[in-house]
Design a protein around this motif. Sequence first.
Motif, short mmCIF file in Angstrom:
data_model
loop_
_atom_site.label_atom_id
_atom_site.label_comp_id
_atom_site.label_asym_id
_atom_site.label_seq_id
_atom_site.Cartn_x
_atom_site.Cartn_y
_atom_site.Cartn_z
N ASP A 69 0.81 -1.22 0.00
CA ASP A 69 0.00 0.00 0.00
C ASP A 69 0.85 1.27 0.00
O ASP A 69 0.42 2.30 -0.50
CB ASP A 69 -0.95 0.00 1.19
CG ASP A 69 -1.97 -1.13 1.10
OD1 ASP A 69 -2.40 -1.45 -0.02
OD2 ASP A 69 -2.31 -1.71 2.14
N SER A 70 2.03 1.20 0.59
CA SER A 70 2.94 2.35 0.54
C SER A 70 4.37 1.84 0.58
O SER A 70 4.64 0.73 1.06
CB SER A 70 2.68 3.32 1.70
OG SER A 70 3.08 2.77 2.93
N TYR A 71 5.27 2.66 0.05
CA TYR A 71 6.69 2.28 -0.03
C TYR A 71 7.50 3.57 0.05
O TYR A 71 7.70 4.26 -0.95
CB TYR A 71 6.96 1.55 -1.34
CG TYR A 71 8.30 0.90 -1.43
CD1 TYR A 71 8.60 -0.22 -0.68
CD2 TYR A 71 9.28 1.39 -2.29
CE1 TYR A 71 9.82 -0.85 -0.78
CE2 TYR A 71 10.50 0.78 -2.39
CZ TYR A 71 10.78 -0.34 -1.64
OH TYR A 71 12.00 -0.96 -1.74
N ARG A 72 7.90 3.91 1.25
CA ARG A 72 8.63 5.15 1.47
C ARG A 72 10.01 4.84 2.02
O ARG A 72 10.12 4.13 3.02
CB ARG A 72 7.85 6.05 2.44
CG ARG A 72 8.53 7.39 2.68
CD ARG A 72 7.64 8.38 3.35
NE ARG A 72 6.61 8.80 2.40
CZ ARG A 72 5.35 9.00 2.74
NH1 ARG A 72 4.95 8.83 3.97
NH2 ARG A 72 4.47 9.39 1.85
N ASP A 73 11.04 5.35 1.38
CA ASP A 73 12.43 5.13 1.79
C ASP A 73 12.75 3.64 1.92
O ASP A 73 13.45 3.22 2.85
CB ASP A 73 12.73 5.85 3.10
CG ASP A 73 12.60 7.36 2.98
OD1 ASP A 73 12.92 7.89 1.89
OD2 ASP A 73 12.19 8.01 3.95
N GLY A 74 12.22 2.82 1.02
CA GLY A 74 12.50 1.40 1.03
C GLY A 74 11.75 0.60 2.09
O GLY A 74 12.09 -0.55 2.35
N VAL A 75 10.75 1.22 2.70
CA VAL A 75 9.98 0.53 3.75
C VAL A 75 8.57 0.25 3.23
O VAL A 75 7.75 1.16 3.09
CB VAL A 75 9.91 1.38 5.04
CG1 VAL A 75 9.09 0.67 6.11
CG2 VAL A 75 11.31 1.70 5.55
#
Length: 138
Positions: free
Chosen positions: A18-24
């Motif tokens: 659902d989300s992918y921010r800074d590889g997380v």
Amino acid sequence: MGERMRGNRYRTTTVCVDSYRDGVPVGRFYNPACPQGVSFRSLSQFLIRLQDFLDQIQSPQAFSLTRSFSPREPETGMETGASGAGRTGELATFDIRILFRQNSSWQGSVLWQEGDREESFRSVLELVLLMDSAMDVE
């Protein structure tokens, strides 16, 4: 779920990111043996929860025992997601087919649904890099 699951349908797990921010990555995964889904909020949480799940259903069976510095109990209180409705990620959706668990890793193929592309992987690291490259495109 203590009994070994048989058949190819248990080898494929749908991963909804659902989300992918800074590889997380944040999302959930579904499998026929776990239709309610399991939530994750990081890459390590995803990998550990999926590994624990594969150990529970024993499919595919691990080639070697998992080693650790201290005895670790499998997670029993895994957060479950929605009851399987809307099995697509807001950012990306992958069908991961794990054929083998050898050399303390996973081997199989991953289908990126939005890109309609499938690639084989020989290790968990290669799987993670393939998933990262798909989410980098968006």
